[in-house]
Every structure is written in structure tokens, then in C-alpha cells.
Design a protein around this motif. Structure first.
Motif, PDB file in Angstrom:
ATOM      1  N   PRO A  48       0.808  -1.229   0.000  1.00 18.79           N
ATOM      2  CA  PRO A  48       0.000   0.000   0.000  1.00 18.79           C
ATOM      3  C   PRO A  48       0.839   1.276   0.000  1.00 18.79           C
ATOM      4  O   PRO A  48       0.396   2.303  -0.505  1.00 18.79           O
ATOM      5  N   LEU A  49       2.060   1.206   0.547  1.00 17.26           N
ATOM      6  CA  LEU A  49       2.895   2.410   0.631  1.00 17.26           C
ATOM      7  C   LEU A  49       3.311   2.897  -0.748  1.00 17.26           C
ATOM      8  O   LEU A  49       3.459   4.091  -0.985  1.00 17.26           O
ATOM      9  N   ARG A  51       1.774   2.017  -3.637  1.00 12.92           N
ATOM     10  CA  ARG A  51       0.687   2.063  -4.609  1.00 12.92           C
ATOM     11  C   ARG A  51       0.190   3.501  -4.695  1.00 12.92           C
ATOM     12  O   ARG A  51      -0.253   4.064  -3.704  1.00 12.92           O
ATOM     13  N   LYS A  53      -2.135   6.561  -5.415  1.00  7.90           N
ATOM     14  CA  LYS A  53      -3.582   6.736  -5.416  1.00  7.90           C
ATOM     15  C   LYS A  53      -3.975   7.397  -6.736  1.00  7.90           C
ATOM     16  O   LYS A  53      -3.282   8.272  -7.222  1.00  7.90           O
ATOM     17  N   ARG A  82     -15.024   3.470  -7.675  1.00  7.51           N
ATOM     18  CA  ARG A  82     -13.925   3.320  -6.753  1.00  7.51           C
ATOM     19  C   ARG A  82     -13.352   1.920  -6.885  1.00  7.51           C
ATOM     20  O   ARG A  82     -14.090   0.948  -7.029  1.00  7.51           O
ATOM     21  N   ASP A  84     -11.397  -0.898  -4.930  1.00  6.53           N
ATOM     22  CA  ASP A  84     -10.946  -1.308  -3.612  1.00  6.53           C
ATOM     23  C   ASP A  84     -10.292  -2.663  -3.793  1.00  6.53           C
ATOM     24  O   ASP A  84     -10.974  -3.656  -3.981  1.00  6.53           O
ATOM     25  N   ALA A  85      -8.960  -2.665  -3.756  1.00  2.54           N
ATOM     26  CA  ALA A  85      -8.198  -3.892  -4.005  1.00  2.54           C
ATOM     27  C   ALA A  85      -8.728  -4.589  -5.257  1.00  2.54           C
ATOM     28  O   ALA A  85      -8.621  -4.041  -6.342  1.00  2.54           O
ATOM     29  N   VAL A 186      -4.333  13.219   1.422  1.00  6.09           N
ATOM     30  CA  VAL A 186      -3.777  11.886   1.640  1.00  6.09           C
ATOM     31  C   VAL A 186      -3.252  11.380   0.307  1.00  6.09           C
ATOM     32  O   VAL A 186      -3.990  11.321  -0.666  1.00  6.09           O
ATOM     33  N   ALA A 187      -1.982  11.055   0.274  1.00  2.00           N
ATOM     34  CA  ALA A 187      -1.379  10.654  -1.002  1.00  2.00           C
ATOM     35  C   ALA A 187      -1.786   9.235  -1.360  1.00  2.00           C
ATOM     36  O   ALA A 187      -2.015   8.437  -0.489  1.00  2.00           O
TER      37      ALA A 187
END
Lengths: 187, 648
Positions: A48-49, A51, A53, A82, A84-85, A186-187
């Protein structure tokens, strides 16, 4: 390790060096054996870090007609596609926004998320302002901090808003970092 | 034979000697109830591990299946509600036992050498228990879990330097989603229990290694082996806890046999659906309350620095105790902490019990949860998840749509659909009095004075800001097109009142004049027929019975509409009249009619150019087709109603 430290030079030194080498190798092999699977796992966990957005685009929220002339803020859900995963959702609620008229055609869009801990704020008509139901932060109608003692570190976050085709209200919906004085997306 | 097998096993594993040492360990001064805390903690953990494992076997972590699988466990699987109930209360019991155990260790000074590490292990369990709890809330993925876990996740973000990263890793992305659930489950059911098990194991091992406590001095109590005296006490204590837990799950069932069994499962999480009653579990309320006292930007002090310092002082207790009054200081310190935490908890509870928003949100959540149970049993859960059921439910969505889109003019039984009274602020002008302001808004002066208690009922001055009930500009739509509603409309006393045309520009219009002139008591019999005929056009579900029974009455009424009553002078009825100037009465109040009306009241079939202020909700794209349908169905009372006696 050295049996006789007094014995000078060559005779005692090679076994000691060999011993050290052996220990070093053992440690390296163990670390490699244990660390590799752990590292592979950790890398996936940290995914997640890295990836990025997707950049938020403007989303159509409502029409001008629905906004009271007297400037009372109204809350609208924000619907958008959206990811989501593994699931792609089409047109699901991704959050909500407070819209109000500051003048006939001048709109103000405020995020409903309290910048303190992320609860949704309520508009309280009697107070002419917003109240967070979690830790009681108070905000003015324009989103400003009403009370220095409020737990919120900053005013409610404003969102970019546009009126398109005369009547459609579009908002650029973003999340901002919570709990800090500076408004940072939020990045 | 058995002896030989046991001897064989013992020789090769040492198990027999270990068991013997374990069971018959000598307790200096004999058994004691307070030695049971460690075993009790271990027992509650065991209970959580067992119940948790079986919950896990039926749980599915994703945003479309988490709530759904828990709902299935709780309402469909045999005994699922009991399993979930035990796990729910067991989590709380763990914290209670842990805190009492800690208090006991400090008060009796059981942290002194050589038991320092033992004490630290118990301390370490405190943050671990909080982490277990915080990861556990989210898993059912109901409104409460979703909103309550936003706060700890948010707090994680204020950690200096690494906060934002930490938060992102925990959530598995930049917002709560599938990976938040998978992460939290992996922590809650995997890593954290493993750590807790190791810490507890270490604690128990050290307990046995150093003995439970130093032998009491001048007690004269004889030594006892662990088995059976202490074992019996331990077993009794564990059983007592289990009985209390079962009581928590079962007593509500016995008190209220009709209700859904098991602990509350709220409506499925919906990120756009506000939940204003987000609170942590009761044992963490003091932390929640504590945070309220930290003004903006200082949160990190309340959330991390101060709790960190407190933990440090606790950890240093074994060393502090070496000083002369050290032990007294420790007891005093932990006493102050306990009293402080209890006080904060009490303040939080008292504040919530008086907080209108909190109570409304709780009540709303209770109702949505109940509604979800009805909808799921009627329709089943679609693949897209349970939240969609509520989003497509007129009973749930109607009031919200009405409040947002209609209540600035209309009322529903006097309120805005959701039970609130729409309020406005009004700046007093010269000549205004309480009475004049109240009259304009169809309210009573006393009600206005009540709303503005700060003015103390004094005479108004120009420039005063008063809170007022918003004036209804359009009819009250509760029971629209029913016989009762139409009887009100055609009542000379009420037609120009606040519930009908009183706030509209039709107040002095043709319809009002006609009603005042013609709807007299001599015509009451015929009027009843007209009302029945017109109301039957709506084909309301709630009136199906009377509509069927009064077929003859309705037939006569239809004749009167076109005949004696001459409604068709202005309205169309049955066939299109191109000269009609008032809304079409054909199918009046039916689903199709109402849908078209809300879509565009300016249409020639309705008010045409004479429309007052009502927006064309579809043509102006204020509402989409789905929302229009939901609103129409709700106004007409069309939603799923569960059979009265069919509930479990």
C-alpha cells in the motif's frame, strides 16, 4: 576464544580467524534463510505504501436547485467509481460533502470529515455551525474553528467546487490527513 | 500395563515428571483465591481462542461479505449468536481480569524481585488487549465498527514522522476497504493472539518458577500442594467467570424473548451514512474522554505522550518499590489512575446520556439493524452486499430523501420525515412580536419562546436573532391521497390551513373557494362518495380492503365527480380534457401519477404554468429515477412489511 593470549603471532592466529569466519558464515546463512521469506512477505505487506492513489477528479454531486437560498448547508453523498483492491465499484458512496450558498452563485463545499479523528460532523441549526459528535469540536458555518479549545487542529477542509452547465454542482472530492494543523491531501 | 506405558512416555519426554511438578508444586502458606488471577487470565484467553477460532471458520473478510457472514453466523447458524455473544463478552472479561490482576500485583507488591519480568509481561498485555479490541471492532463491518475504528486509525496517523505510513499500512490503502479487513483479521486472529499467548505463557511459567507470591509471614498457614486445593479454587474462579459471561448473553434473551438473540449487530457499514454514536468499547471510554481535553494540534500528547509516560512509570514500579516509601507511592499512583479512569468513564457516559445527537444516532442504528433483519429474511443478501438492501428500501430512504428535498416546503405529519422539525433563524424586524412570528409559521408563541430560552421570553427587539420553526409552504403529505387526507382537503375549515393550501399561493385560489362554498354539511353524504372514488384512484396498499368493499360507493362517487360536483370543470377525469386548468384526477395519487407529478409538476397534466414553487425533480435532474421511485413508494406507504407473527 584464544587459549593462550600470551603466545605471540602466527601459530594461534589462523584458528581464531577461521573460527571467526565460521561464525560469520553461520550468522549470514541463518539470516539469509530466515530473512528471505520474511522479506518477501514484508514487501507484499508494504505494497500500500508504494501504490499510487488515482488522482481524484471532479464528481457531480447535485444541482444548484437543491441548495437553500438562505445559505443553510446541506449534506450530500458523493458517488463515484472506486477501486478497492480486487473489486471495482461503480457509483458507490465514497464520502459526503456539505454544500452551501454563500451568495446566489457562490458555493462553498466543506468536507464532512472532522480533521481531528475522522468522524462526520453535523450541522446544528441552533448553533449556526458544525459540531463533531465524537470529541465535540465546534466549527463555524464557513468551516472555521469556533473555539480555540476544540480538539480539531484546523478548520473543516474546503473542497474545490464548480458549477457546470449552469445547474450542476461538481466537487473535487479528497481526503486529507487527520490530526495535523496543515491541510495535506492523503497521497 | 498403563503404568509401563506412562513410564515409557516419561522416560522419553519427561512429561510425567513435568506434570507431577506442575500439579503438586508446593505453595508456601497454602492456596489462596488471589493466586487464581493468572489462571483466570489464561482461561479467558483460551475461551477467546476457542470461540474466535470457530467464528473464524465462518467469517469472510471483505467489504461485501464481512457483515454478511457475521449476520449469517448470528441469525442462521445454529448457536451462532451464543458463540458470538461469548466472544464479545469474553473480550471484555479479558480486560477486566487483566486490570484486576495488575491491581492485585501492585497492591500486594508481587512485582518485587525476582518477579519484575513477570510484572512487565502483565503490563505488556495492556496495549496488546487494546490492540486486540481495536482490530476486533471493525471485523463485523457494521456501522458502529466502521465508524468507531476510524478514530484509532486516525490517531495512528498523528504518530510523529511515520504516522501517515503506519496508517496506510494498517488500512492496506488510503481508505478503509477489503485490505483493512484482511489486515485486521490477520492481526486479530493471527499475530496478536500469538504474541498474547507467548506473553501469557511466559507469565504463567514465571509464576510457577518464582511461586505465586512470597510466603505470608506470621500467618501460620500450612503449605499445600497446588493440586487439589489451588486447582479447585482456580477451576471455581474460571467457572464463575464463564457463568457471568453466559449470563450476559442469555439474560437479555430471557428478559425479551421476542428480540433477536445475541449481541447487537448494526446495519452494514456505509461510508456515506453518518453514524454519530461512534464510541470505543466501554473500557476504553476513558481514553476517548481524555482526548476531548486536548485542543487542536496537541492530540499527540493525549493519545501517545501521556499514556506512554504512564506506562513508563508503571514499568519502573519494581525499582521504585526499593525506596523507603516506594511501594506506597506505587499503590497511590495506581489508585489515582484507577479513580481517574473511572471518573473519565463516568463523565463520558453522563455526557452521552444527555447528548441528543448521540441518542438519536443510537436509536436510528437500532432501527436500521432491525430493518436489515427484516429485509434479509425477505429478500436474501445480493452478491453486492447487504448495504444495497437498505439503499433500495423506501422505508429507510424515503424519510431521508423527503427531509433533504421536500421538507423545505412540505411536512410529513408535521415533521421533516425523519421526525425532526425544520428550523430557521430569523432576524427580528420592527413591529414583530412573538405572536406575529408564530402566526406566520403556523406555530404557537409558547413553542417559539421554548425554542429561544436564552431570550427569557422578553419582548422582541429589531435585530434579535431567533430560532423559529420553518414555515410550511406546501401541504403535509402524510397519508397523501388516502380518504382521511382528502377529507381534510375538502374540509372548509382545513383547506386553507397549514396542512393543505395555507402556505401556498393557492390559499385564495379557485379550489379553496370551491371547497368553502360547496363542501357543506348538507352534502356530507355525497362528499364521502367523491372522496372514496378519488382515493380509490391511488390504489393504495393500505386501502385495498375498503376500496374493494365500497365498490358501489366508489361507482356513485365517480358519477358525482363528473356530474353534480362538476370537478371536471377544471380537472380532467377519465378522459383527457385539453382545457383542464387543474391537476388530472385520472389515477390521482397512483404510483405512476405521483412519479410523474414529482418529476415535473409544471406539466400541463398537473399545475402547468400555475405551479407555485415546486421544482421539476426529474427534469432538473435533482433526483434520479431510483430516488424518485423510492420517494414515491415511501409517500404511498409501499414498502416491505414483515408478517406480524412470522418473526423468530
Amino acid at each position: 576464544m584464544q587459549k593462550d593470549p600470551a603466545t605471540p603471532g602466527a601459530a594461534a592466529s589462523p584458528p581464531a580467524r577461521r573460527e571467526f569466519l565460521k561464525q560469520g558464515c553461520a550468522a549470514c546463512l541463518a539470516v539469509a534463510a530466515v530473512g528471505t521469506p520474511a522479506a518477501v512477505g514484508t514487501r507484499v505487506f508494504l505494497d500500500p505504501l508504494t501504490r499510487l492513489k488515482t488522482v481524484e477528479n471532479f464528481v457531480k454531486v447535485t444541482t444548484l436547485d437543491t441548495l437553500p437560498e438562505d445559505g443553510t448547508p446541506v449534506q450530500f453523498p458523493v458517488l463515484a467509481d472506486r477501486r478497492d483492491a480486487w473489486t471495482k465499484f461503480t457509483q458507490v458512496p465514497i464520502g459526503a460533502v456539505f454544500l452551501q450558498r454563500q451568495a446566489k452563485d457562490k458555493l462553498l463545499a466543506l468536507s464532512v470529515v472532522c480533521p481531528h479523528a475522522g468522524c462526520f460532523v453535523d450541522y446544528v441549526e441552533e448553533q449556526q455551525g458544525f459540531l463533531c459528535p465524537c470529541h465535540n469540536s465546534l466549527f463555524l458555518k464557513d468551516g472555521g474553528l469556533k473555539d480555540e479549545q476544540s480538539p480539531s487542529p484546523r478548520p473543516l477542509d474546503t473542497l474545490e467546487v464548480q458549477v457546470r452547465n449552469r445547474n450542476e454542482v461538481w466537487v473535487r472530492f479528497q481526503d486529507f490527513q487527520l490530526g495535523v494543523t496543515e491541510k495535506k491531501p492523503v497521497a | 500395563m498403563i503404568k509401563r506405558v506412562l513410564a515409557w512416555v516419561d522416560e522419553r519426554t519427561g512429561l510425567g515428571r513435568f506434570a507431577e511438578a506442575f500439579l503438586f508444586q508446593n505453595l508456601p502458606g497454602g492456596s489462596r483465591w488471589r493466586y487464581s488471577w493468572g489462571t483466570l487470565l489464561l482461561y479467558v484467553f483460551f475461551l477467546q481462542a476457542v470461540t474466535g477460532f470457530f467464528l473464524w471458520t465462518a467469517y469472510s473478510p471483505s467489504t461485501q461479505t464481512a457483515w454478511e457472514s457475521i449476520h449469517f453466523i448470528q441469525n442462521e447458524m445454529t448457536g451462532g449468536w451464543l458463540l458470538r455473544g461469548l466472544h464479545h463478552f469474553g473480550a471484555q472479561a479479558f480486560v477486566v481480569v487483566l486490570v484486576l490482576h495488575l491491581l492485585q500485583m501492585v497492591i500486594y507488591g508481587v512485582y518485587r524481585a525476582p518477579r519484575e519480568v513477570n510484572f512487565w509481561l502483565v503490563l505488556l498485555l495492556l496495549p496488546l488487549a487494546i490492540a486486540m479490541s481495536a482490530t476486533g471492532w471493525l471485523l463485523p463491518y457494521d456501522q458502529h465498527g466502521f465508524w468507531a475504528s476510524r478514530v484509532p486509525i486516525g490517531i495512528m496517523g498523528v504518530t510523529p514522522v511515520i504516522g501517515p505510513w503506519l496508517q496506510k499500512i494498517a488500512m492496506g490503502g488510503s481508505s478503509v476497504g477489503h485490505h483493512t479487513l484482511t489486515h485486521f483479521l490477520a492481526l486479530h486472529a493471527g499475530l496478536l493472539p500469538l504474541i498474547v499467548a507467548l506473553v501469557l505463557g511466559g507469565h504463567y511459567y514465571l509464576n510457577r518458577k518464582h511461586g505465586f507470591a512470597d510466603a505470608p509471614k506470621d500467618c501460620g498457614c500450612p503449605d499445600e500442594p497446588y493440586f487439589p486445593a489451588q486447582f479447585l479454587k482456580d477451576a471455581a474462579a474460571c467457572l464463575a467467570v464463564l457463568i457471568v459471561l453466559l449470563g450476559f448473553v442469555l439474560v437479555p434473551l430471557w428478559q425479551n424473548p421476542g428480540a433477536a438473540p445475541g449481541v447487537h449487530l448494526g446495519a452494514p457499514a456505509d461510508p456515506s451514512e453518518q453514524y454519530s454514536a461512534a464510541r470505543p468499547e466501554w473500557f476504553m471510554l476513558f481514553l476517548f474522554q481524555f482526548l476531548k481535553y486536548f485542543p487542536g494540534g496537541t492530540e499527540v500528547w493525549g493519545a501517545m505522550v501521556i499514556p506512554g509516560l504512564v506506562m513508563t512509570v508503571l514499568a519502573l514500579m519494581p525499582f521504585v518499590a526499593k525506596w523507603k516509601h516506594g511501594h506506597r507511592f506505587n499503590v497511590l499512583f495506581i489508585g489515582v489512575l484507577a479513580v481517574g479512569a473511572l471518573t473519565l468513564t463516568r463523565i463520558a457516559l453522563v455526557q452521552d446520556s444527555k447528548d441528543e445527537t448521540y441518542l438519536t444516532a443510537k436509536e436510528h442504528d437500532r432501527r436500521s439493524a432491525e430493518r436489515m433483519r427484516q429485509l434479509v429474511s425477505e429478500r436474501g443478501i445480493p452478491p453486492s452486499g447487504g448495504a444495497a438492501l437498505l439503499r433500495d428500501d423506501p422505508f429507510t430512504q424515503g424519510p431521508k430523501l423527503f427531509a433533504k428535498n421536500c421538507a423545505s416546503c412540505h411536512r410529513f405529519d408535521g415533521h421533516d420525515g425523519t421526525g425532526r422539525m425544520p428550523l430557521n433563524t430569523y432576524t427580528v424586524r420592527a413591529g414583530d412580536t412573538w405572536e406575529s412570528i408564530a402566526e406566520y409559521r403556523f406555530t404557537k408563541p409558547e413553542q417559539l419562546r421554548d425554542l429561544n430560552k436564552s431570550l427569557g421570553g422578553r419582548a422582541l427587539k429589531p435585530g434579535d436573532q431567533v430560532t423559529v420553526y420553518a414555515r410550511p409552504w406546501a401541504p403535509d403529505l402524510k397519508g397523501f391521497a388516502t380518504r382521511e387526507w382528502l377529507a381534510g382537503l375538502m374540509d372548509p375549515a382545513r383547506v386553507d390551513g397549514p396542512r393543505f393550501f395555507g402556505g401556498t399561493k393557492f390559499k385564495d385560489g379557485k379550489m379553496v373557494k370551491w371547497v368553502k362554498k360547496n363542501c357543506t354539511s348538507e352534502k356530507a353524504g355525497d362528499l364521502k362518495k367523491v372522496i372514496a372514488a378519488l382515493s380509490a384512484e391511488a390504489r393504495l396498499k393500505s386501502q385495498a380492503g375498503p376500496d374493494k368493499a365500497d365498490a358501489e360507493l366508489i361507482k356513485q362517487g365517480r358519477a358525482l365527480i363528473t356530474g353534480d360536483f362538476a370537478c371536471t370543470d377544471c380537472h380532467s377525469f377519465g378522459k383527457k380534457d385539453p382545457d383542464a386548468t387543474a391537476p388530472d384526477l385520472t389515477g390521482y395519487g397512483s404510483r405512476a401519477w405521483l412519479l410523474r407529478f414529482i418529476s415535473n409538476p409544471n406539466h400541463a397534466d398537473f399545475y402547468g404554468k400555475r405551479n407555485d414553487r415546486m421544482p421539476a425533480f426529474a427534469d432538473k435532474k435533482i433526483l434520479d429515477a431510483k430516488q424518485l421511485g423510492l420517494l414515491t413508494d415511501w409517500l404511498r406507504g409501499e414498502w416491505y412489511v414483515p408478517p406480524k407473527n412470522g418473526t423468530k
